[in-house]
Design an enzyme around this catalytic site. Structure first.
Site, PDB file in Angstrom:
ATOM      1  CG  ASP A  39      36.138  27.121  40.490  1.00 33.02           C
ATOM      2  OD1 ASP A  39      36.464  28.205  40.030  1.00 33.02           O
ATOM      3  OD2 ASP A  39      34.951  26.801  40.722  1.00 33.02           O
ATOM      4  CD  GLU A  44      38.120  32.147  43.677  1.00 30.98           C
ATOM      5  OE1 GLU A  44      38.267  32.166  42.448  1.00 30.98           O
ATOM      6  OE2 GLU A  44      37.027  32.337  44.247  1.00 30.98           O
ATOM      7  CG  ASP A  57      39.491  33.812  39.756  1.00 33.85           C
ATOM      8  OD1 ASP A  57      39.075  32.644  39.808  1.00 33.85           O
ATOM      9  OD2 ASP A  57      38.790  34.802  40.041  1.00 33.85           O
ATOM     10  CB  ILE A  86      36.530  29.302  36.925  1.00 31.31           C
ATOM     11  CG1 ILE A  86      36.980  28.024  36.217  1.00 31.31           C
ATOM     12  CG2 ILE A  86      35.250  29.830  36.271  1.00 31.31           C
ATOM     13  CD1 ILE A  86      35.907  26.939  36.153  1.00 31.31           C
ATOM     14  CG  ASP A  87      37.003  36.485  37.556  1.00 30.07           C
ATOM     15  OD1 ASP A  87      36.578  36.531  38.729  1.00 30.07           O
ATOM     16  OD2 ASP A  87      36.976  37.459  36.788  1.00 30.07           O
ATOM     17  CB  THR A 146      31.955  30.507  39.734  1.00 35.34           C
ATOM     18  OG1 THR A 146      31.859  31.520  40.707  1.00 35.34           O
ATOM     19  CG2 THR A 146      33.279  29.807  39.869  1.00 35.34           C
ATOM     20  CG  HIS A 182      29.356  39.784  42.448  1.00 32.38           C
ATOM     21  ND1 HIS A 182      29.720  38.841  41.525  1.00 32.38           N
ATOM     22  CD2 HIS A 182      28.953  39.105  43.545  1.00 32.38           C
ATOM     23  CE1 HIS A 182      29.543  37.628  42.042  1.00 32.38           C
ATOM     24  NE2 HIS A 182      29.076  37.768  43.257  1.00 32.38           N
ATOM     25  CB  SER A 239      34.410  36.838  34.439  1.00 34.43           C
ATOM     26  OG  SER A 239      34.531  37.118  33.057  1.00 34.43           O
ATOM     27  CE  LYS A 275      32.392  43.119  35.355  1.00 39.50           C
ATOM     28  NZ  LYS A 275      32.033  41.712  35.526  1.00 39.50           N
ATOM     29  NE  ARG A 281      34.278  43.809  41.432  1.00 44.36           N
ATOM     30  CZ  ARG A 281      33.556  42.820  40.904  1.00 44.36           C
ATOM     31  NH1 ARG A 281      33.138  42.908  39.667  1.00 44.36           N
ATOM     32  NH2 ARG A 281      33.294  41.733  41.612  1.00 44.36           N
ATOM     33  CG  ASP A 287      38.352  38.310  41.738  1.00 48.91           C
ATOM     34  OD1 ASP A 287      38.316  37.404  40.886  1.00 48.91           O
ATOM     35  OD2 ASP A 287      37.892  38.189  42.888  1.00 48.91           O
TER      36      ASP A 287
HETATM   37  N1  LIG Z   1      29.924  40.704  47.561  1.00 53.49           N
HETATM   38  C1  LIG Z   1      30.778  40.749  46.547  1.00 53.49           C
HETATM   39  N2  LIG Z   1      31.214  41.929  46.082  1.00 53.49           N
HETATM   40  C2  LIG Z   1      32.067  41.989  45.051  1.00 53.49           C
HETATM   41  N3  LIG Z   1      32.553  40.906  44.411  1.00 53.49           N
HETATM   42  C3  LIG Z   1      32.168  39.689  44.836  1.00 53.49           C
HETATM   43  C4  LIG Z   1      31.260  39.549  45.914  1.00 53.49           C
HETATM   44  N4  LIG Z   1      31.049  38.238  46.112  1.00 53.49           N
HETATM   45  C5  LIG Z   1      31.811  37.588  45.200  1.00 53.49           C
HETATM   46  N5  LIG Z   1      32.473  38.454  44.428  1.00 53.49           N
HETATM   47  C6  LIG Z   1      33.433  38.193  43.337  1.00 53.49           C
HETATM   48  O1  LIG Z   1      33.114  38.888  42.174  1.00 53.49           O
HETATM   49  C7  LIG Z   1      33.767  38.244  41.089  1.00 53.49           C
HETATM   50  C8  LIG Z   1      32.876  38.179  39.914  1.00 53.49           C
HETATM   51  O2  LIG Z   1      32.519  39.455  39.605  1.00 53.49           O
HETATM   52  P1  LIG Z   1      31.432  39.733  38.549  1.00 53.49           P
HETATM   53  O3  LIG Z   1      30.101  39.618  39.217  1.00 53.49           O
HETATM   54  O4  LIG Z   1      31.759  41.115  38.089  1.00 53.49           O
HETATM   55  O5  LIG Z   1      31.620  38.723  37.499  1.00 53.49           O
HETATM   56  C9  LIG Z   1      34.129  36.893  41.557  1.00 53.49           C
HETATM   57  O6  LIG Z   1      35.529  36.836  41.670  1.00 53.49           O
HETATM   58  C10 LIG Z   1      33.433  36.778  42.878  1.00 53.49           C
HETATM   59  O7  LIG Z   1      34.132  36.029  43.796  1.00 53.49           O
HETATM   60  P2  LIG Z   1      34.043  34.437  43.778  1.00 53.49           P
HETATM   61  O8  LIG Z   1      34.958  33.981  42.673  1.00 53.49           O
HETATM   62  O9  LIG Z   1      34.564  34.036  45.083  1.00 53.49           O
HETATM   63  O10 LIG Z   1      32.612  34.075  43.505  1.00 53.49           O
HETATM   64 MG   LIG Z   2      37.108  35.816  40.675  1.00 52.64          MG
HETATM   65 MG   LIG Z   3      37.177  31.995  40.750  1.00 53.76          MG
HETATM   66 MG   LIG Z   4      35.099  31.705  43.536  1.00 54.68          MG
END
Ligand SMILES: Nc1ncnc2c1ncn2[C@@H]1O[C@H](COP(=O)(O)O)[C@@H](O)[C@H]1OP(=O)(O)O
Ligand SMILES: [Mg+2]
Ligand SMILES: [Mg+2]
Ligand SMILES: [Mg+2]
Length: 357
Positions: free
Chosen positions: A48, A71, A143, A145-146, A148, A235, A259, A262, A276, A289
């Site tokens: 990241d 981020e 972002d 790395i989206d 992670t 998420h 990420s 999608k 979502r 995001d």
């Molecule tokens: N409670 C949450 N609700 C929705 N999205 C979240 C939540 N916690 C983290 N994320 C974010 O969802 C994204 C990933 O989505 P997905 O699950 O669809 O791949 C990441 O950017 C992540 O943030 P982060 O990068 O801070 O971890």
């Molecule tokens: Mg992200």
């Molecule tokens: Mg990220």
């Molecule tokens: Mg993150």
């Protein structure tokens, strides 16, 4: 600034492509003790930070006046306990910046042999990403790395960069190192870059920038409709999606993927709907995001709104504000899905009201 954003596109693609090379090499070398735990408990890797350092260095050279809503920030790397991690990041970022110039890359963006930075410059580059966003002006959102969790599992993740002007996304570039070039050949070559420019359409190339393919969301029948959704149940609400799928008589199972890959899958028709919906824990979605994904969908002929049918607002700061979820799909499918989402929302509200009496 050119109206076609030709230079912005070239720079953004170079930055994302280099960051993808970096994250792939980090994954291959990843060892557990290189993973930090941030305040929000999300796995923040050396990838990241170094990817944000590389991309912000390139943006800073090419567009020194542009602020960046990124981020990550370098606070954890500026303290004594972050020294080992910082050294690793400096080494990786420099390795990436000094690699030979590829197609469309320029030495004046700080790339190529001999362009090493000192640690302080790289930490400052990471911290160029602390801009707060807002209604007016030109800014990038990143972002590094989206997804992670997907990255750490060796599954889908994306390097995501977008240019926003006066709250409107004008350019989006996403790199997906693990995404099959052709979804019908899951064991075939992997690694794609997705590019969308406002009014100019969307396309996909390989990670080297070869084989451009224009993207257009195809038509779906009720038999071929399916959902793209998060792997992580925390998420987005899987159960809500199940109810919407039931209302739409969708029979194909959802495709779960981490990420903004999608959005990429939707733009080329690997799946029909990205839904979502919040899980009710008060999480606010971040602009990085959704900014590149949203323009990709629009330029591939689709529609993206929240669950009330309103456009996503990229002018509120670092977040999208009150979380009413995200609904993205092709034009015809979107209105049907939105109606079903509203119906499922109504049912949920009624059930809640009943449980209160
Ligand atoms: N409670 C949450 N609700 C929705 N999205 C979240 C939540 N916690 C983290 N994320 C974010 O969802 C994204 C990933 O989505 P997905 O699950 O669809 O791949 C990441 O950017 C992540 O943030 P982060 O990068 O801070 O971890
Ligand atoms: Mg992200
Ligand atoms: Mg990220
Ligand atoms: Mg993150």
């Amino acid at each position: 600034m050119s109206l076609t954003f030709a230079t912005e596109q070239q720079v953004a693609v170079a930055a994302v492509r280099r960051a993808c090379a970096l994250t792939s090499s980090v994954f291959n070398k990843l060892v557990k003790n290189e993973t930090l735990v941030k305040g929000d408990k999300s796995p923040v890797t050396v990838g990241d930070y170094s990817a944000q350092a590389v991309i912000n260095t390139i943006l800073g050279r090419a567009f020194p006046d542009d602020p960046i809503v990124g981020e990550e920030d370098a606070a954890d790397l500026r303290v004594e306990s972050g020294t080992a991690l910082k050294n690793r990041i400096v080494e990786l970022a420099n390795e990436t910046l000094v690699a030979d110039l590829g197609i469309g890359e320029m030495a004046e963006w700080g790339l190529g042999p001999g362009q090493e930075r000192i640690p302080e410059e790289l930490l400052d580059a990471i911290d160029r990403g602390t801009y707060g966003g807002g209604r007016t002006g030109r800014m990038w959102t990143l972002d590094p790395i989206d997804g992670t969790k997907g990255f750490l599992r060796g599954e889908q993740y994306a390097v995501c960069l977008a240019l926003i002007i006066d709250s409107k996304v004008q350019l989006g570039v996403m790199g997906c190192p693990n995404l099959p070039v052709d979804a019908t050949k899951p064991d075939g070559p992997r690694g794609c870059i997705f590019v969308a420019v406002r009014g100019q359409g969307a396309h996909q190339t390989t990670l080297t920038g070869a084989d451009p393919v224009p993207l257009q969301i195809p038509a779906f029948t009720s038999e071929t409709l399916n959902f793209l959704e998060s792997v992580e149940a925390a998420h987005s609400s899987h159960s809500f999606n199940d109810r919407v799928a039931e209302l739409l008589a969708i029979t194909r199972p959802p495709t779960r993927m981490d990420s903004q890959a999608k959005y990429c899958s939707l733009a080329r028709g690997d799946g029909a709907v990205y839904l979502r919906m919040p899980t009710g824990v008060g999480y606010l979605e971040k602009i990085w995001d959704h900014a590149p994904g949203s323009i990709l969908i629009e330029e591939a002929g689709g529609i993206i709104t929240n669950s009330r049918g309103e456009p996503l607002d990229f002018g509120l700061g670092r977040t999208l504000g009150d979380n009413f979820g995200v609904v993205a799909a092709g034009k015809e499918v979107h209105s049907k899905v939105l109606a079903a989402v509203m119906q499922a929302n109504k049912e949920e509200a009624e059930a809640k009201a009943r449980s209160r009496v």
